[in-house]
Design an enzyme around this catalytic site. Sequence first.
Site, PDB file in Angstrom:
ATOM      1  N   TYR A 138      13.100  -5.107  -1.768  1.00 11.80           N
ATOM      2  CA  TYR A 138      13.636  -6.207  -0.957  1.00 11.80           C
ATOM      3  C   TYR A 138      15.054  -6.576  -1.391  1.00 11.80           C
ATOM      4  O   TYR A 138      15.847  -7.039  -0.585  1.00 11.80           O
ATOM      5  CB  TYR A 138      12.749  -7.449  -1.111  1.00 11.80           C
ATOM      6  N   LYS A 189       1.916   2.217  -6.863  1.00  9.30           N
ATOM      7  CA  LYS A 189       1.888   3.576  -6.318  1.00  9.30           C
ATOM      8  C   LYS A 189       2.392   4.503  -7.420  1.00  9.30           C
ATOM      9  O   LYS A 189       3.362   5.252  -7.268  1.00  9.30           O
ATOM     10  CB  LYS A 189       2.757   3.632  -5.047  1.00  9.30           C
ATOM     11  N   ASP A 221      -2.522   2.487  -1.455  1.00  8.27           N
ATOM     12  CA  ASP A 221      -3.228   2.998  -0.275  1.00  8.27           C
ATOM     13  C   ASP A 221      -4.730   2.757  -0.414  1.00  8.27           C
ATOM     14  O   ASP A 221      -5.406   2.326   0.522  1.00  8.27           O
ATOM     15  CB  ASP A 221      -2.897   4.478  -0.019  1.00  8.27           C
ATOM     16  N   ASP A 245       3.615  -7.986   0.386  1.00 11.42           N
ATOM     17  CA  ASP A 245       3.891  -8.412   1.760  1.00 11.42           C
ATOM     18  C   ASP A 245       2.839  -7.824   2.689  1.00 11.42           C
ATOM     19  O   ASP A 245       2.243  -8.525   3.516  1.00 11.42           O
ATOM     20  CB  ASP A 245       5.293  -7.934   2.163  1.00 11.42           C
ATOM     21  N   ASP A 249      -0.857  -9.762   4.429  1.00 18.57           N
ATOM     22  CA  ASP A 249      -1.147  -9.845   5.866  1.00 18.57           C
ATOM     23  C   ASP A 249      -2.523  -9.237   6.151  1.00 18.57           C
ATOM     24  O   ASP A 249      -3.295  -9.765   6.943  1.00 18.57           O
ATOM     25  CB  ASP A 249      -0.092  -9.086   6.691  1.00 18.57           C
TER      26      ASP A 249
HETATM   27  C1  IPM Z   1       6.480 -12.989   4.384  1.00 20.50           C
HETATM   28  C2  IPM Z   1       7.364 -12.517   5.510  1.00 20.50           C
HETATM   29  C3  IPM Z   1       8.770 -12.331   4.970  1.00 20.50           C
HETATM   30  C4  IPM Z   1       8.712 -11.262   3.906  1.00 20.50           C
HETATM   31  C5  IPM Z   1       9.842 -11.968   6.044  1.00 20.50           C
HETATM   32  C6  IPM Z   1       9.867 -12.971   7.155  1.00 20.50           C
HETATM   33  C7  IPM Z   1      11.193 -11.812   5.430  1.00 20.50           C
HETATM   34  O1  IPM Z   1       6.857 -11.379   6.097  1.00 20.50           O
HETATM   35  O2  IPM Z   1       6.748 -14.054   3.813  1.00 20.50           O
HETATM   36  O3  IPM Z   1       5.504 -12.299   4.088  1.00 20.50           O
HETATM   37  O4  IPM Z   1       8.771 -10.064   4.201  1.00 20.50           O
HETATM   38  O5  IPM Z   1       8.615 -11.637   2.729  1.00 20.50           O
HETATM   39 MG    MG Z   2       4.930 -10.818   5.378  1.00 20.71          MG
END
Ligand code: IPM
Ligand code: MG
Length: 354
Positions: A138, A189, A221, A245, A249
């Site tokens: 990042y 990884k 993975d 990240d 999700d």
């Molecule tokens: C998160 C989001 C952010 C990230 C984006 C919006 C930059 O996806 O907080 O998970 O990738 O960290």
């Molecule tokens: Mg995110």
Amino acid sequence: MKIAVLPGDGIGTEIVAQAAKVLEALRSDGLKIELEYAHIGGAGYDAAKDPLPEATLKLSQQSDAVLLGAVGGYQYDTLPRPMRPEQGLLRIRKGLGLFANLRPALVYPELVNSSSLKPELVSGLDIMILRELTGDIYFGQPRGIRTLDNGERQGFDTMHYSESEVRRVAHVGFQIAMKRNKKMCSVDKANVLDTSMFWREIVTEVAKEYPQVELSHMYVDNAAMQLVRAPKQFDVILTGNIFGDILSDEASMLTGSIGMLPSASLDANNKGLYEPCHGSAPDIAGKDIANPLATILSVAMMLRYTFADEANAQRIENAVRKVLQQGIRTGDIWQEGMQKVGCAAMGAAVVKAL
Ligand code: IPM
Ligand code: MG
């Protein structure tokens, strides 16, 4: 205690308004807090031609904690990258030194059937994902788009982790694990990436200081697969910025909706920025249908981690539980027979349950 409130874009303003209602309710009960608002993301660009206006960073630095909604919107997608809303978020994380990102994935019994997995796989699930937030690909330099000698264009980024970066987040992970079930899985990884090989080496070293914690390692993975195969095997997951990240999700879907997932991003002194894990959802912005619970639960995390006020943290979490028990649901977690409400009504229900 001063709280910088940064609603941001899209549904950010709607969900933060509900979280602010909760804070106001606690204030009228005697909690000594002061809220001050500022722009971030697209709103920052509109107000000051900068996704992180200087005044916003300054206010956040001077505050004890930051409450953030979400950033991003279609109208900003064509701006040059430094002006994009997401840059505001990345810069405030970096600017405040918020390297430890806690994303708890907790399944409320009332929402077991909203999960995309079978109830028996997720019932009782309680995972803490600890994502390193200020390093990795990042932020690694160099990065960009360049033209090679043969004339072909190439996009490139750099992944790296320094020893101190891995060490400090590993310590946070082990300390969290000590307060939970004393199990930590470090995800990397290491079969392909040198950065990961190094990550694993340092985490293993730090583990010697926490002999009571059972440390395991898993390739990312496999971790992605295990999260949907048998998620209850995990207690604390420690991982880097980009893997965290993605996995957070994925984990959100186990809980029924990403609209339920709060987060805390902490610096070395537990000063923190609190935001829902989800984005600004421009497609549903302004319709009063967003789920404000992730943001409200982020306020609970603020009280717990920055203000060490466990009683009020639990009070908020219990209020959310009570509202779910009453069958009150926003659209994302609604099911037949439940009462469907909008964003503001959900906020009001939580305040009432408080
Ligand atoms: C998160 C989001 C952010 C990230 C984006 C919006 C930059 O996806 O907080 O998970 O990738 O960290
Ligand atoms: Mg995110």
